[in-house]
Motif scaffolding. Structure first.
Motif, short mmCIF file in Angstrom:
data_model
loop_
_atom_site.label_atom_id
_atom_site.label_comp_id
_atom_site.label_asym_id
_atom_site.label_seq_id
_atom_site.Cartn_x
_atom_site.Cartn_y
_atom_site.Cartn_z
N SER A 184 7.75 66.61 55.04
CA SER A 184 6.32 66.80 55.33
C SER A 184 5.49 65.64 54.80
N LEU A 185 5.83 65.14 53.63
CA LEU A 185 5.11 64.00 53.07
C LEU A 185 5.22 62.77 53.97
N ALA A 186 6.36 62.62 54.63
CA ALA A 186 6.60 61.46 55.49
C ALA A 186 5.65 61.42 56.68
N GLU A 187 5.07 62.56 57.03
CA GLU A 187 4.12 62.60 58.13
C GLU A 187 2.74 62.14 57.71
N ILE A 188 2.51 62.06 56.40
CA ILE A 188 1.18 61.73 55.88
C ILE A 188 1.15 60.39 55.17
N PHE A 189 2.22 60.07 54.44
CA PHE A 189 2.26 58.87 53.62
C PHE A 189 3.05 57.76 54.30
N LYS A 190 2.60 56.53 54.08
CA LYS A 190 3.26 55.38 54.69
C LYS A 190 4.71 55.29 54.24
N ASN A 191 4.95 55.51 52.95
CA ASN A 191 6.31 55.48 52.41
C ASN A 191 6.50 56.61 51.41
N VAL A 192 7.72 57.14 51.38
CA VAL A 192 8.07 58.21 50.46
C VAL A 192 9.38 57.84 49.76
N VAL A 193 9.39 57.95 48.44
CA VAL A 193 10.62 57.87 47.67
C VAL A 193 10.97 59.29 47.26
N ALA A 194 12.19 59.71 47.52
CA ALA A 194 12.61 61.08 47.22
C ALA A 194 13.86 61.03 46.35
N THR A 195 13.79 61.62 45.17
CA THR A 195 14.90 61.50 44.21
C THR A 195 15.46 62.87 43.84
N ASP A 196 16.75 62.86 43.52
CA ASP A 196 17.38 64.08 43.04
C ASP A 196 18.63 63.71 42.25
N THR A 197 19.03 64.60 41.35
CA THR A 197 20.23 64.37 40.55
C THR A 197 21.49 64.82 41.27
N SER A 198 21.34 65.46 42.42
CA SER A 198 22.50 65.96 43.18
C SER A 198 22.68 65.16 44.46
N GLN A 199 23.75 64.39 44.54
CA GLN A 199 24.02 63.64 45.76
C GLN A 199 24.35 64.59 46.92
N LYS A 200 25.00 65.71 46.62
CA LYS A 200 25.33 66.67 47.68
C LYS A 200 24.07 67.25 48.31
N GLN A 201 23.06 67.48 47.48
CA GLN A 201 21.79 67.95 48.03
C GLN A 201 21.17 66.88 48.91
N LEU A 202 21.17 65.64 48.44
CA LEU A 202 20.59 64.54 49.21
C LEU A 202 21.31 64.33 50.54
N ASP A 203 22.61 64.59 50.56
CA ASP A 203 23.38 64.44 51.79
C ASP A 203 22.91 65.40 52.88
N CYS A 204 22.26 66.49 52.46
CA CYS A 204 21.77 67.49 53.42
C CYS A 204 20.33 67.22 53.86
N ALA A 205 19.71 66.17 53.31
CA ALA A 205 18.30 65.88 53.59
C ALA A 205 18.15 65.16 54.93
N LYS B 75 17.19 62.42 57.59
CA LYS B 75 17.08 60.95 57.52
C LYS B 75 15.85 60.52 58.31
N LEU B 76 14.88 59.92 57.63
CA LEU B 76 13.62 59.51 58.24
C LEU B 76 13.35 58.05 57.90
N PRO B 77 12.72 57.32 58.81
CA PRO B 77 12.57 55.87 58.62
C PRO B 77 11.72 55.47 57.43
N ASN B 78 10.78 56.30 57.04
CA ASN B 78 9.89 55.94 55.92
C ASN B 78 10.18 56.72 54.65
N VAL B 79 11.37 57.34 54.58
CA VAL B 79 11.79 58.04 53.36
C VAL B 79 13.02 57.36 52.79
N ARG B 80 12.93 56.99 51.52
CA ARG B 80 14.07 56.39 50.82
C ARG B 80 14.58 57.38 49.78
N TYR B 81 15.81 57.85 49.98
CA TYR B 81 16.42 58.79 49.05
C TYR B 81 17.17 58.03 47.97
N GLU B 82 17.02 58.48 46.74
CA GLU B 82 17.71 57.85 45.61
C GLU B 82 18.35 58.92 44.74
#
Length: 263
Positions: free
Chosen positions: A50-71, A73-80
């Motif tokens: 939802s943030l990606a629809e409003i903000f030019k760029n989004v950094v999204a972080t989590d301690t679980s890679q398995k959770q991130l794998d389920c996120a 994939k959007l052009p202006n979201v960088r998962y770390e």
């Protein structure tokens, strides 16, 4: 706590509710800029999307890679994928420079954090004085009187011993959580402000939601199956008591704390 969610990451992604557009519209209206948002504890990316629809760029972080794998994939979201503890030099190197972030969001995760350390980092990374931090949680779902009666007994008696102590902050709607920030423009306090999200669910979906709880995983590791045959039958009778096609509107109350970093 990341370990508890790693083991049911797919269930978490499938079962957890999304967040309403009104919530993000309200938060975005309080941010002075819309260049960069950081979603901390993004999980499977419900808020980042939802943030990606409003903000030019989004950094999204989590301690679980398995959770991130389920996120998504959007052009202006960088998962770390990040460690449980980040230093300010690591934030600067991997995520964002000092005073560069317009908005930090934390959805259903703030209660797990080491708050003094986390807040120090947020005050370093947010733009001053109007960088915004927004944290929200959703409390127990509401369906109807029949289901709610079974659920409340299950939640308060069967499940309660397996919740981490931090869950109490959610049960109190974040009203007691430490939140040392200034009110945003147009508000005289930092909340909690009330919102709600609704999702159509069948009974199996509802059980999948329960299985995504950290308390369910904790009980399972101790050899306890919270969704016993007896419990599931009680839910089934309550769920089907009013007839219908089995799909029900499940309402999740949301409570938001929001503030600006100030000087």
């Amino acid at each position: 706590m990341a370990d508890l969610f790693i083991k049911q990451s797919k269930q978490y992604a499938m079962a957890r509710p999304g967040y309403p557009e009104k919530l993000f519209q309200f938060i975005a209206s309080k941010a002075a800029g819309h260049d960069l948002a950081w979603d901390v504890g993004t999980g499977s990316g419900q808020a980042a999307r939802s943030l990606a629809e409003i903000f030019k760029n989004v950094v999204a972080t989590d301690t679980s890679q398995k959770q991130l794998d389920c996120a998504p994939k959007l052009p202006n979201v960088r998962y770390e994928h990040t460690p449980p503890v980040l230093t300010i030099p690591e934030i600067e190197q991997k995520l964002a420079p000092k005073s560069s972030v317009d908005l930090v969001t934390i959805a259903q995760a703030l209660h797990w954090f080491d708050l003094p350390s986390f807040y120090e980092q947020m005050k370093w990374v947010l733009k001053k004085p109007n960088g915004v931090i927004a944290a929200w949680c959703y409390t127990v779902p509401r369906v109807n009187n029949n289901v709610d009666t079974v659920f409340d007994r299950f939640y308060s008696i069967d499940v309660e011993p397996y919740w981490d102590r931090a869950r109490k902050l959610v049960d109190k709607k974040y009203s007691t959580i430490d939140f040392p920030f200034e009110p945003v423009s147009g508000e005289d306090n930092t909340g909690p402000f009330e919102f709600a999200t609704e999702r159509s669910m069948g009974l199996d979906d509802f059980f999948t939601y329960i299985r995504s709880w950290s308390a369910y995983q904790t009980a399972k590791e101790k050899g306890v199956e919270l969704l016993s045959d007896e419990v599931m039958e009680a839910f089934k009778q309550a769920w089907n008591a009013d007839g219908g096609d089995g799909q029900k509107a499940v309402n999740y109350p949301i409570n938001l704390r929001i503030g600006r970093v100030g000087n």
